[in-house]
Design a protein around this motif. Structure first.
Motif, PDB file in Angstrom:
ATOM      1  N   ALA A  68      86.290   6.132  17.691  1.00 23.22           N
ATOM      2  CA  ALA A  68      87.458   6.624  16.967  1.00 23.22           C
ATOM      3  C   ALA A  68      88.104   7.776  17.727  1.00 23.22           C
ATOM      4  CB  ALA A  68      87.050   7.103  15.576  1.00 23.22           C
ATOM      5  N   GLY A  69      87.479   8.199  18.785  1.00 30.11           N
ATOM      6  CA  GLY A  69      87.972   9.295  19.613  1.00 30.11           C
ATOM      7  C   GLY A  69      87.087   9.388  20.836  1.00 30.11           C
ATOM      8  N   LEU A  70      87.070  10.562  21.466  1.00 31.38           N
ATOM      9  CA  LEU A  70      86.218  10.799  22.629  1.00 31.38           C
ATOM     10  C   LEU A  70      85.231  11.906  22.289  1.00 31.38           C
ATOM     11  CD1 LEU A  70      88.856  10.719  25.521  1.00 31.38           C
ATOM     12  CD2 LEU A  70      87.137   8.963  24.998  1.00 31.38           C
ATOM     13  N   ASP A  71      83.950  11.623  22.448  1.00 28.77           N
ATOM     14  CA  ASP A  71      82.936  12.635  22.206  1.00 28.77           C
ATOM     15  C   ASP A  71      83.181  13.816  23.144  1.00 28.77           C
ATOM     16  OD1 ASP A  71      80.271  13.593  21.225  1.00 28.77           O
ATOM     17  OD2 ASP A  71      79.803  13.369  23.361  1.00 28.77           O
ATOM     18  N   PHE A 114      76.768   6.899  38.211  1.00 28.24           N
ATOM     19  CA  PHE A 114      78.107   7.440  37.978  1.00 28.24           C
ATOM     20  C   PHE A 114      79.058   6.418  37.357  1.00 28.24           C
ATOM     21  CE2 PHE A 114      76.584  10.489  41.208  1.00 28.24           C
ATOM     22  CZ  PHE A 114      76.838  11.666  40.512  1.00 28.24           C
ATOM     23  N   LEU A 115      78.687   5.149  37.359  1.00 27.54           N
ATOM     24  CA  LEU A 115      79.534   4.164  36.681  1.00 27.54           C
ATOM     25  C   LEU A 115      79.599   4.452  35.183  1.00 27.54           C
ATOM     26  CD1 LEU A 115      81.174   1.582  37.400  1.00 27.54           C
ATOM     27  CD2 LEU A 115      79.239   0.266  36.517  1.00 27.54           C
ATOM     28  N   ARG A 116      78.635   5.211  34.675  1.00 28.56           N
ATOM     29  CA  ARG A 116      78.622   5.533  33.251  1.00 28.56           C
ATOM     30  C   ARG A 116      79.835   6.365  32.849  1.00 28.56           C
ATOM     31  NH1 ARG A 116      72.069   6.571  32.553  1.00 28.56           N
ATOM     32  NH2 ARG A 116      71.554   4.354  32.239  1.00 28.56           N
ATOM     33  N   ILE A 117      80.507   6.996  33.808  1.00 28.98           N
ATOM     34  CA  ILE A 117      81.756   7.692  33.481  1.00 28.98           C
ATOM     35  C   ILE A 117      82.773   6.683  32.948  1.00 28.98           C
ATOM     36  CG2 ILE A 117      83.735   8.913  34.462  1.00 28.98           C
ATOM     37  CD1 ILE A 117      81.801  10.256  36.420  1.00 28.98           C
ATOM     38  N   ARG A 119      68.624   4.209  28.398  1.00 27.32           N
ATOM     39  CA  ARG A 119      69.915   3.537  28.302  1.00 27.32           C
ATOM     40  C   ARG A 119      71.046   4.557  28.250  1.00 27.32           C
ATOM     41  NH1 ARG A 119      69.272  -1.968  27.238  1.00 27.32           N
ATOM     42  NH2 ARG A 119      67.077  -2.523  26.958  1.00 27.32           N
ATOM     43  N   ASP A 120      72.294   4.081  28.264  1.00 27.40           N
ATOM     44  CA  ASP A 120      73.420   5.003  28.390  1.00 27.40           C
ATOM     45  C   ASP A 120      73.850   5.644  27.076  1.00 27.40           C
ATOM     46  OD1 ASP A 120      74.386   2.581  27.427  1.00 27.40           O
ATOM     47  OD2 ASP A 120      75.696   2.196  29.132  1.00 27.40           O
ATOM     48  N   PHE A 121      74.190   4.817  26.068  1.00 20.11           N
ATOM     49  CA  PHE A 121      74.760   5.337  24.821  1.00 20.11           C
ATOM     50  C   PHE A 121      73.891   4.942  23.634  1.00 20.11           C
ATOM     51  CE2 PHE A 121      78.299   4.069  27.676  1.00 20.11           C
ATOM     52  CZ  PHE A 121      78.632   5.343  28.116  1.00 20.11           C
ATOM     53  N   THR A 122      73.941   5.757  22.601  1.00 16.47           N
ATOM     54  CA  THR A 122      73.085   5.507  21.437  1.00 16.47           C
ATOM     55  C   THR A 122      73.358   4.150  20.804  1.00 16.47           C
ATOM     56  OG1 THR A 122      74.657   6.626  19.968  1.00 16.47           O
ATOM     57  CG2 THR A 122      72.925   7.978  20.953  1.00 16.47           C
ATOM     58  N   LEU A 123      74.617   3.729  20.781  1.00 17.01           N
ATOM     59  CA  LEU A 123      74.934   2.455  20.135  1.00 17.01           C
ATOM     60  C   LEU A 123      74.477   1.255  20.954  1.00 17.01           C
ATOM     61  CD1 LEU A 123      77.570   1.601  21.924  1.00 17.01           C
ATOM     62  CD2 LEU A 123      78.821   2.938  20.238  1.00 17.01           C
ATOM     63  N   ASN A 124      74.044   1.489  22.200  1.00 18.65           N
ATOM     64  CA  ASN A 124      73.498   0.403  23.023  1.00 18.65           C
ATOM     65  C   ASN A 124      71.976   0.405  23.059  1.00 18.65           C
ATOM     66  OD1 ASN A 124      76.040  -0.505  23.712  1.00 18.65           O
ATOM     67  ND2 ASN A 124      76.145   0.679  25.607  1.00 18.65           N
ATOM     68  N   ALA A 125      71.341   1.303  22.291  1.00 17.28           N
ATOM     69  CA  ALA A 125      69.886   1.432  22.323  1.00 17.28           C
ATOM     70  C   ALA A 125      69.223   0.849  21.081  1.00 17.28           C
ATOM     71  CB  ALA A 125      69.496   2.902  22.487  1.00 17.28           C
ATOM     72  N   LEU A 126      69.987   0.141  20.254  1.00 13.91           N
ATOM     73  CA  LEU A 126      69.424  -0.513  19.068  1.00 13.91           C
ATOM     74  C   LEU A 126      68.667  -1.763  19.489  1.00 13.91           C
ATOM     75  CD1 LEU A 126      72.673  -0.257  16.956  1.00 13.91           C
ATOM     76  CD2 LEU A 126      70.586   1.054  16.525  1.00 13.91           C
ATOM     77  N   ARG A 168      78.303   8.127  22.132  1.00  7.78           N
ATOM     78  CA  ARG A 168      77.588   9.350  22.520  1.00  7.78           C
ATOM     79  C   ARG A 168      76.487   9.016  23.519  1.00  7.78           C
ATOM     80  NH1 ARG A 168      73.182  11.931  20.058  1.00  7.78           N
ATOM     81  NH2 ARG A 168      73.188  10.355  18.397  1.00  7.78           N
ATOM     82  N   PHE A 169      76.428   9.801  24.583  1.00  5.12           N
ATOM     83  CA  PHE A 169      75.362   9.628  25.559  1.00  5.12           C
ATOM     84  C   PHE A 169      74.010   9.923  24.912  1.00  5.12           C
ATOM     85  CE2 PHE A 169      78.821  10.316  28.641  1.00  5.12           C
ATOM     86  CZ  PHE A 169      78.527   9.326  29.573  1.00  5.12           C
ATOM     87  N   ILE A 170      72.981   9.250  25.393  1.00  7.60           N
ATOM     88  CA  ILE A 170      71.617   9.528  24.952  1.00  7.60           C
ATOM     89  C   ILE A 170      71.117  10.750  25.727  1.00  7.60           C
ATOM     90  CG2 ILE A 170      69.241   8.677  24.903  1.00  7.60           C
ATOM     91  CD1 ILE A 170      70.458   5.831  24.704  1.00  7.60           C
ATOM     92  N   GLY A 171      70.721  11.783  25.015  1.00  9.88           N
ATOM     93  CA  GLY A 171      70.251  12.987  25.691  1.00  9.88           C
ATOM     94  C   GLY A 171      71.398  13.752  26.314  1.00  9.88           C
TER      95      GLY A 171
END
Length: 418
Positions: A180-183, A165-168, A121-128, A152-155
């Motif tokens: 709260a900001g940009l990683d 590239f849509l993940r950008i 998956r893309d981000f840690t908060l979407n992998a729960l 935050r990206f996974i890996g």
């Protein structure tokens, strides 16, 4: 409310107990995954509930049908079926592993490992994920990132981005919604790989851009994206400052209006944006109307007068007038709470557009023939009517018609039978 209480409420939502009863168990496991779990923990509204299963899609179809549930094979070749319970859809997708990716789409195979599925998956908060017993599974540290409001990206971020590239754009959208900001590491990777956006279809770019610009902190991320050259795909130079004053920080909004505030300055821009993002005809027309109304009031520093608002209603229609008013308010740097602009918006909302109390037949009766002369007479009359404040009194209208006829006699035409 504790995490356990929040997740228990998620499991008790309508339809959820029934789908677990049908598809979980007998050697197979079903879990709620992604956004529903994330939003439940954040206490935010929950939309669709997506689930992941160890069972192949055909097994999920048979088990759901056996339980008397309606099944729609929405993406069965990719492992996804939609189970409909009391009118509510639940997407159930068999666990997958990537075999090959090209930056736009992935070739996958079915699997049975929830950990491997989470890591793709893309981000840690979407992998729960949440199982039937109420146990939260967090293999990549998503819960801690939720607490820190960190997207935050996974890996390795570059690897995740080159898979799609849509993940950008998704990085910035989720940062605008939950961050709260940009990683920093993710931001650097997005800049380094920004040319990959050219590989995406215009439809995907358009849909994701509107989601991003409707997010609560769209102005914050848009400013960072503009500085980093990440809006080049729009074909129009962005103006983040106008987007910043469009709506209050922290509020979700209309993504198309967010785009207009960011990058709409002329009718030509409306055409360029519509083509770059392959918008529908309705979306293109809305941008075009907003551009025209914005040009009508361009440079205004205060709310327009009722007469000007009424003219805009007549010329552009209610929606375009309201959109144009929002753009000039934002351009002037005026707060969304400004009382004068609020009253002006209420006027546009509550006032019907003026309807001309004259017709071409009024000119036929006065000897004006069909053709260019008639068109010129109607144009002159419309200008006189607007200048007079849109009167409806028959005597005043008749005087305006006569004046329009006289203007024509002094220039380009002569009445018939005179």
């Amino acid at each position: 409310m504790s995490d356990a209480e929040k997740l228990k409420k998620l499991l008790e939502r309508p339809g959820v107990p029934r789908i677990f009863a049908a598809l979980d168990g007998e050697g197979e496991e079903l879990r709620i995954v992604g956004g529903a779990v994330r939003n439940a923990l954040l206490g935010e509204p929950i939309g669709d509930i997506d689930l992941a299963s160890t069972a192949p899609p055909e097994v999920n179809v048979l088990r759901a049908q056996k339980a008397g549930l309606k099944v729609v094979p929405t993406g069965i070749e990719h492992g996804t079926v939609t189970v409909v319970i009391d009118g509510a859809p639940f997407e159930v997708t068999t666990l997958r592993e990537d075999v090959e990716t090209d930056g736009r789409r992935a070739k996958v195979r079915f699997g049975r490992d929830f950990g491997a599925d989470a890591e793709r998956r893309d981000f840690t908060l979407n992998a729960l994920s949440l199982d039937a017993r109420g146990v939260l599974h967090d293999p990549v540290g998503g819960r801690a990132d939720l607490d820190a409001r960190r997207v935050r990206f996974i890996g390795a971020p570059r690897r995740r981005i080159t898979e799609d590239f849509l993940r950008i754009l998704r990085f910035f959208r989720f940062s605008a919604c939950y961050g709260a900001g940009l990683d920093p590491e993710g931001f650097r990777a997005c800049i380094a790989l920004r040319d990959g956006l050219q590989n995406l279809s215009r439809e995907r770019l358009g849909a994701e851009t509107l989601k991003l610009l409707g997010a609560p902190r769209a102005a914050f991320v848009a400013e960072a994206m503009a500085r980093a050259g990440l809006f080049a795909y729009l074909g129009v130079a962005p103006w983040p400052a106008r987007l910043k004053t469009l709506r209050d920080d922290g509020e979700r909004g209309d993504g198309l209006m967010g785009l207009a505030a960011l990058a709409l300055f002329s009718e030509g821009d409306a055409e360029r944006l519509g083509a770059a993002l392959r918008f529908s005809n309705a979306q293109k027309q809305r941008l075009l109307g907003a551009a025209r109304a914005n040009a009508f009031w361009h440079g205004a520093r205060v709310a327009p007068s009722p007469a000007s608002l009424r003219e805009a209603l007549f010329r552009f229609g209610p929606e375009a007038a309201r959109d144009g008013l929002e753009l000039i308010r934002a351009e002037a740097g005026v707060s969304p709470q400004d009382s004068d602009f609020s009253r002006a918006q209420a006027f546009l909302r509550d006032t019907p557009p003026p309807t001309p109390p004259f017709r071409a037949a009024d000119f036929f009766a006065r000897g004006i023939p069909k053709g260019p002369a008639l068109g010129a007479a109607l144009k002159s009359l419309q200008a006189l009517w607007i200048r007079a404040g849109f009167p409806t009194d028959p005597q005043i209208v008749a005087q305006l018609i006569e004046k329009a006829c006289e203007m024509g006699e002094d220039s380009r035409w002569t009445r018939r039978d005179r």
